[in-house]
Design a protein around this motif. Structure first.
Motif, short mmCIF file in Angstrom:
data_model
loop_
_atom_site.label_atom_id
_atom_site.label_comp_id
_atom_site.label_asym_id
_atom_site.label_seq_id
_atom_site.Cartn_x
_atom_site.Cartn_y
_atom_site.Cartn_z
N LYS A 1 0.83 -1.20 0.00
CA LYS A 1 0.00 0.00 0.00
C LYS A 1 0.86 1.24 0.00
O LYS A 1 0.65 2.18 -0.77
N GLY A 2 1.85 1.25 0.86
CA GLY A 2 2.66 2.44 0.99
C GLY A 2 3.47 2.75 -0.25
O GLY A 2 3.80 3.88 -0.52
N TYR B 1 3.58 6.49 3.42
CA TYR B 1 4.35 5.34 3.88
C TYR B 1 5.84 5.55 3.62
O TYR B 1 6.69 5.32 4.50
N THR B 2 6.17 6.01 2.43
CA THR B 2 7.57 6.25 2.09
C THR B 2 8.17 7.34 2.97
O THR B 2 9.32 7.23 3.43
N ALA B 3 7.40 8.39 3.24
CA ALA B 3 7.89 9.47 4.10
C ALA B 3 8.18 8.97 5.51
O ALA B 3 9.16 9.39 6.14
N LEU B 4 7.35 8.06 6.02
CA LEU B 4 7.59 7.48 7.33
C LEU B 4 8.81 6.57 7.32
O LEU B 4 9.66 6.61 8.22
N GLN B 5 8.92 5.73 6.29
CA GLN B 5 10.02 4.77 6.21
C GLN B 5 11.37 5.46 6.07
O GLN B 5 12.38 4.97 6.59
N THR B 6 11.40 6.57 5.35
CA THR B 6 12.67 7.26 5.11
C THR B 6 12.99 8.31 6.16
O THR B 6 14.04 8.96 6.10
N GLY B 7 12.10 8.50 7.13
CA GLY B 7 12.36 9.44 8.20
C GLY B 7 12.09 10.89 7.86
O GLY B 7 12.48 11.79 8.61
N VAL B 8 11.42 11.14 6.74
CA VAL B 8 11.05 12.52 6.40
C VAL B 8 10.14 13.09 7.47
O VAL B 8 10.23 14.27 7.82
N VAL B 9 9.26 12.26 8.02
CA VAL B 9 8.37 12.67 9.11
C VAL B 9 8.44 11.63 10.22
O VAL B 9 8.77 10.46 10.00
N ASP B 10 8.08 12.08 11.43
CA ASP B 10 8.05 11.19 12.59
C ASP B 10 6.66 10.61 12.83
O ASP B 10 6.50 9.70 13.64
N GLY B 11 5.67 11.19 12.14
CA GLY B 11 4.31 10.73 12.37
C GLY B 11 3.34 11.28 11.35
O GLY B 11 3.73 11.99 10.41
N GLU B 12 2.07 10.95 11.56
CA GLU B 12 1.00 11.31 10.63
C GLU B 12 -0.10 11.97 11.42
O GLU B 12 -0.57 11.43 12.42
N ALA B 13 -0.55 13.16 10.98
CA ALA B 13 -1.48 13.94 11.80
C ALA B 13 -2.74 14.33 11.04
O ALA B 13 -3.30 15.38 11.28
N TRP C 1 -6.82 4.80 9.83
CA TRP C 1 -5.84 4.87 8.75
C TRP C 1 -4.42 4.55 9.23
O TRP C 1 -3.76 3.69 8.62
N PRO C 2 -3.87 5.18 10.27
CA PRO C 2 -2.52 4.80 10.70
C PRO C 2 -2.44 3.37 11.23
O PRO C 2 -1.42 2.70 11.06
N TYR C 3 -3.51 2.90 11.87
CA TYR C 3 -3.49 1.52 12.35
C TYR C 3 -3.48 0.55 11.18
O TYR C 3 -2.67 -0.38 11.11
N GLU C 4 -4.37 0.74 10.24
CA GLU C 4 -4.55 -0.23 9.16
C GLU C 4 -3.36 -0.24 8.20
O GLU C 4 -2.96 -1.30 7.71
N TYR C 5 -2.76 0.92 7.94
CA TYR C 5 -1.74 1.02 6.92
C TYR C 5 -0.32 1.15 7.45
O TYR C 5 0.63 0.80 6.76
N PHE C 6 -0.15 1.64 8.67
CA PHE C 6 1.20 1.95 9.14
C PHE C 6 1.52 1.35 10.51
O PHE C 6 2.45 1.80 11.18
N ARG C 7 0.77 0.37 10.96
CA ARG C 7 0.99 -0.11 12.32
C ARG C 7 2.32 -0.82 12.50
O ARG C 7 2.75 -1.04 13.64
#
Length: 338
Positions: free
Chosen positions: A6-7, A203-215, A221-227
């Motif tokens: 998905k990401g 997903y890519t932004a989280l994996q690469t450390g561009v961001v620390d979280g999603e707001a 959404w964060p549970y289903e896709y990024f848990r």
């Protein structure tokens, strides 16, 4: 579909190529076919299920006279691209989390701390409610038929490694926001650093450390896709999140009155069903996320009050510059008192 799949999804078509593909026959020439899309939600997600149900109702209520082609998240492009297609008529109908690029007044639905409880939000967004009435005219001005909201609930901040329970604690945390006004401005008012990123790239932004979280979302959404990446969810409740059920106005007006009624009735059934189910679904995923190891924080009322006052003091004046005094006067007159 795995979380990684998905990401890593990229838009399969640009807005231009999608428009060329979909515009092979106009609605007038191919009156029996409607094109329905969403910018967020794969097949089998709540948003995807809503598309499937909207299609079923339209085809059933029209006795087969209308057929609906469904396009899920990323099948026609990113959030802005698919909304562009809707406005241009390359897509006829949409469940969208709409972009504010065509009219900043759409930002009404992203007003921080406008309503503070489910009961107040349902009353405001339901047909006849004051937010609902505001939105209908705004969407008409950009050539869209507004059917109604598709509410999800109050959103929060999902993060990894660290989290913030107050404005001071957010210092040094960078979070993804929706690329719409005033999402970045709201999170900055709450102490965060921000990066406005399209949903398909989170997903890519989280994996690469561009961001620390999603707001930008309710916990689903964060549970289903990024848990596999995010550890915490702080229920800041800065927006009452809702998708919008809408249709290109030219596409709508090319339908017969009977078929207009079919599409409208189907949309309202979908909306009413979501008003009934949304709160229970949100509570279900709050519990499920905790069961699967995500730490959840429900903030005390005094903290939420502090957040609301800060956002109203810093963001609402910016909104008045963009949305106009008349709209903001309506919001101030009807918003939950602090």
């Amino acid at each position: 579909m795995t979380l990684q799949q998905k990401g890593s999804l990229l838009p399969t078509l640009t807005a231009l190529s999608a428009a060329l593909l979909l515009a092979g026959a106009s609605l007038a020439a191919e009156a029996a076919t409607l094109r329905l899309a969403t910018d967020s939600g794969t097949q089998g997600s709540p948003a995807g299920d809503t598309l499937d149900e909207w299609r079923r109702l339209i085809e059933e209520k029209s006795g087969g006279d209308l057929e609906v082609e469904v396009y899920y998240q990323n099948e026609l492009g990113g959030q802005q691209e698919v909304f562009d297609l809707l406005v241009a008529g390359g897509v006829d109908m949409m469940l969208s989390w709409p972009m504010t690029s065509y009219d900043k007044r759409i930002g009404v639905i992203y007003t921080p701390y406008m309503t503070l409880s489910w009961d107040e939000a349902v009353q405001a967004y339901s047909p006849g409610g004051w937010v609902n009435e505001l939105l209908g005219g705004i969407f008409a001005d950009i050539g869209l038929k507004f059917f109604g909201p598709w509410p999800e609930g109050f959103n929060g901040v999902a993060s990894r490694d660290q989290y913030a329970l107050d404005i001071e604690g957010a210092d040094g945390l960078t979070v993804r926001t929706m690329p719409v006004f005033p999402a970045p401005q709201t999170m900055q008012a709450l102490g965060y650093q921000t990066a406005a990123i399209d949903w398909g790239e989170v997903y890519t932004a989280l994996q690469t450390g561009v961001v620390d979280g999603e707001a930008g979302n309710v916990i689903y959404w964060p549970y289903e896709y990024f848990r596999d990446t995010l550890d915490y969810y702080v229920h800041t409740k800065h927006f009452f999140m809702t998708g919008i059920l809408t249709m290109n106005m030219d596409s709508y007006e090319r339908l017969s009155e009977e078929h207009q009624q079919v599409v409208s009735e189907a949309a309202h059934e979908i909306m009413e069903q979501q008003f009934v189910e949304a709160r229970a679904r949100d509570e279900h995923y709050i519990a499920k996320a905790q069961e699967d190891g995500m730490e959840y924080f429900a903030l005390p009322e005094e903290t939420l009050d502090t957040f609301a006052r800060r956002a109203r003091d810093e963001v609402w004046p910016l909104m008045e510059e963009e949305l106009g005094a008349e709209i903001m006067d309506t919001i101030r007159a009807n918003a939950t008192p602090l």
